[in-house]
Design a protein around this motif. Structure first.
Motif, PDB file in Angstrom:
ATOM      1  N   ASP A  70     -20.531 -16.978 -44.999  1.00  0.00           N
ATOM      2  CA  ASP A  70     -18.519 -16.911 -44.485  1.00  0.00           C
ATOM      3  C   ASP A  70     -19.139 -16.313 -43.825  1.00  0.00           C
ATOM      4  O   ASP A  70     -19.664 -15.867 -42.216  1.00  0.00           O
ATOM      5  N   SER A  71     -17.511 -16.393 -42.509  1.00  0.00           N
ATOM      6  CA  SER A  71     -17.552 -16.138 -41.390  1.00  0.00           C
ATOM      7  C   SER A  71     -17.333 -15.145 -41.020  1.00  0.00           C
ATOM      8  O   SER A  71     -17.439 -13.874 -41.967  1.00  0.00           O
ATOM      9  N   GLU A  72     -17.296 -14.422 -39.345  1.00  0.00           N
ATOM     10  CA  GLU A  72     -17.149 -12.554 -39.322  1.00  0.00           C
ATOM     11  C   GLU A  72     -16.223 -12.750 -40.182  1.00  0.00           C
ATOM     12  O   GLU A  72     -16.249 -11.476 -40.681  1.00  0.00           O
ATOM     13  N   GLU A  73     -15.155 -13.053 -40.051  1.00  0.00           N
ATOM     14  CA  GLU A  73     -14.278 -13.117 -40.326  1.00  0.00           C
ATOM     15  C   GLU A  73     -13.652 -12.265 -41.631  1.00  0.00           C
ATOM     16  O   GLU A  73     -13.434 -11.159 -42.079  1.00  0.00           O
ATOM     17  N   ARG A  74     -14.081 -13.499 -41.944  1.00  0.00           N
ATOM     18  CA  ARG A  74     -14.068 -12.931 -44.159  1.00  0.00           C
ATOM     19  C   ARG A  74     -14.915 -11.828 -44.175  1.00  0.00           C
ATOM     20  O   ARG A  74     -14.690 -11.348 -45.314  1.00  0.00           O
ATOM     21  N   ARG A  75     -15.975 -11.433 -44.092  1.00  0.00           N
ATOM     22  CA  ARG A  75     -17.269 -10.674 -43.977  1.00  0.00           C
ATOM     23  C   ARG A  75     -16.365  -9.567 -43.863  1.00  0.00           C
ATOM     24  O   ARG A  75     -17.041  -8.668 -44.167  1.00  0.00           O
ATOM     25  N   TYR A  76     -16.123  -9.410 -42.471  1.00  0.00           N
ATOM     26  CA  TYR A  76     -15.707  -8.004 -42.086  1.00  0.00           C
ATOM     27  C   TYR A  76     -14.057  -8.204 -42.230  1.00  0.00           C
ATOM     28  O   TYR A  76     -13.144  -6.322 -41.651  1.00  0.00           O
ATOM     29  N   LYS A  77     -13.288  -9.116 -40.569  1.00  0.00           N
ATOM     30  CA  LYS A  77     -12.125  -8.213 -40.712  1.00  0.00           C
ATOM     31  C   LYS A  77     -10.975  -8.897 -42.016  1.00  0.00           C
ATOM     32  O   LYS A  77      -9.948  -7.524 -41.872  1.00  0.00           O
ATOM     33  N   TYR A  78     -11.400  -9.774 -42.430  1.00  0.00           N
ATOM     34  CA  TYR A  78     -10.245 -10.121 -43.752  1.00  0.00           C
ATOM     35  C   TYR A  78     -10.132  -8.613 -44.785  1.00  0.00           C
ATOM     36  O   TYR A  78      -8.831  -8.096 -45.045  1.00  0.00           O
ATOM     37  N   PRO A  79     -11.410  -8.178 -45.166  1.00  0.00           N
ATOM     38  CA  PRO A  79     -11.455  -7.500 -46.747  1.00  0.00           C
ATOM     39  C   PRO A  79     -10.891  -5.301 -45.387  1.00  0.00           C
ATOM     40  O   PRO A  79     -10.299  -4.576 -46.520  1.00  0.00           O
ATOM     41  N   PHE A  80     -10.936  -5.671 -44.442  1.00  0.00           N
ATOM     42  CA  PHE A  80     -10.644  -4.157 -44.244  1.00  0.00           C
ATOM     43  C   PHE A  80      -8.829  -4.162 -43.899  1.00  0.00           C
ATOM     44  O   PHE A  80      -7.764  -3.906 -44.228  1.00  0.00           O
ATOM     45  N   VAL A  81      -8.273  -5.135 -43.212  1.00  0.00           N
ATOM     46  CA  VAL A  81      -7.324  -5.385 -42.719  1.00  0.00           C
ATOM     47  C   VAL A  81      -5.998  -5.905 -44.447  1.00  0.00           C
ATOM     48  O   VAL A  81      -4.948  -4.837 -44.372  1.00  0.00           O
ATOM     49  N   ALA A  82      -6.570  -6.116 -45.228  1.00  0.00           N
ATOM     50  CA  ALA A  82      -6.470  -6.112 -46.161  1.00  0.00           C
ATOM     51  C   ALA A  82      -6.054  -5.343 -47.472  1.00  0.00           C
ATOM     52  O   ALA A  82      -4.708  -5.064 -47.736  1.00  0.00           O
ATOM     53  N   SER A  83      -6.768  -4.228 -46.859  1.00  0.00           N
ATOM     54  CA  SER A  83      -6.979  -2.894 -47.621  1.00  0.00           C
ATOM     55  C   SER A  83      -6.206  -2.078 -47.010  1.00  0.00           C
ATOM     56  O   SER A  83      -5.173  -1.714 -47.517  1.00  0.00           O
ATOM     57  N   GLU A  84      -5.630  -2.503 -45.728  1.00  0.00           N
ATOM     58  CA  GLU A  84      -4.892  -1.204 -44.794  1.00  0.00           C
ATOM     59  C   GLU A  84      -3.503  -2.232 -45.147  1.00  0.00           C
ATOM     60  O   GLU A  84      -2.495  -1.500 -45.671  1.00  0.00           O
ATOM     61  N   VAL A  85      -3.360  -3.299 -45.098  1.00  0.00           N
ATOM     62  CA  VAL A  85      -2.330  -3.638 -46.114  1.00  0.00           C
ATOM     63  C   VAL A  85      -1.272  -3.201 -47.590  1.00  0.00           C
ATOM     64  O   VAL A  85      -0.556  -2.395 -47.360  1.00  0.00           O
ATOM     65  N   LEU A  86      -2.520  -2.786 -48.194  1.00  0.00           N
ATOM     66  CA  LEU A  86      -2.170  -3.109 -49.200  1.00  0.00           C
ATOM     67  C   LEU A  86      -1.939  -1.410 -50.057  1.00  0.00           C
ATOM     68  O   LEU A  86      -1.887  -0.153 -50.633  1.00  0.00           O
ATOM     69  N   SER A  87      -2.474  -0.213 -48.783  1.00  0.00           N
ATOM     70  CA  SER A  87      -2.371   0.755 -48.232  1.00  0.00           C
ATOM     71  C   SER A  87      -0.653   1.049 -47.924  1.00  0.00           C
ATOM     72  O   SER A  87      -0.348   2.345 -47.514  1.00  0.00           O
ATOM     73  N   CYS A  88      -0.782   0.470 -47.212  1.00  0.00           N
ATOM     74  CA  CYS A  88       1.039   0.855 -46.392  1.00  0.00           C
ATOM     75  C   CYS A  88       1.873   0.887 -47.365  1.00  0.00           C
ATOM     76  O   CYS A  88       1.781   0.798 -48.353  1.00  0.00           O
ATOM     77  N   ASP A  89       2.819   2.077 -46.981  1.00  0.00           N
ATOM     78  CA  ASP A  89       3.440   2.896 -47.452  1.00  0.00           C
ATOM     79  C   ASP A  89       5.071   1.769 -47.805  1.00  0.00           C
ATOM     80  O   ASP A  89       5.925   1.537 -47.253  1.00  0.00           O
ATOM     81  N   VAL A  90       4.606   0.604 -48.817  1.00  0.00           N
ATOM     82  CA  VAL A  90       5.866  -0.550 -48.926  1.00  0.00           C
ATOM     83  C   VAL A  90       6.384  -0.946 -50.384  1.00  0.00           C
ATOM     84  O   VAL A  90       5.243  -0.792 -50.903  1.00  0.00           O
TER      85      VAL A  90
END
Length: 122
Positions: A70-90
């Motif tokens: 997988d790409s670097e984004e898929r291995r590192y960036k996407y999981p991190f940003v996805a978890s941050e989005v899910l933990s936003c207070d929305v």
């Protein structure tokens, strides 16, 4: 007034959401302003992220171990940003995440069933 709203440029998220070509969740996860726009309650962005398919994809990025090919984004960036989005207070995202028919919480918690140690990438 110098800092008038009329002079502010549209964010890259707004441009992406308004594009006629369509967009993917990966393009949103690549955008630098995604977390800021989530926290500022961008209605169009929240509506897209709260769709069942978008929520499923975000949860997938958090719990599925990426492969070596997988790409670097898929291995590192996407999981991190996805978890941050899910933990936003929305509220809309929280309601969709906790919705019983979607079964996203058990899917998220299935990560804890993995044998120790948990992969540091996730």
């Amino acid at each position: 007034m110098f800092w008038s709203v009329a002079y502010a440029g549209a964010s890259s998220i707004d441009n992406l959401l308004k594009s006629s070509d369509g967009f993917t969740i990966e393009q949103l996860l690549d955008a630098d302003e995604l977390l800021q726009e989530c926290k500022s309650q961008n209605a169009t962005l929240i509506a897209f992220l709260a769709e069942p398919e978008s929520m499923r994809k975000l949860v997938e990025y958090v719990i599925e171990m990426p492969s070596e090919t997988d790409s670097e984004e898929r291995r590192y960036k996407y999981p991190f940003v996805a978890s941050e989005v899910l933990s936003c207070d929305v509220d809309a995202l929280r309601a969709e995440l906790l919705s019983p028919p979607r079964r996203l919480v058990p899917q998220l918690l299935s990560l804890l069933d993995a044998p120790p140690p948990l992969p540091p990438v996730l």
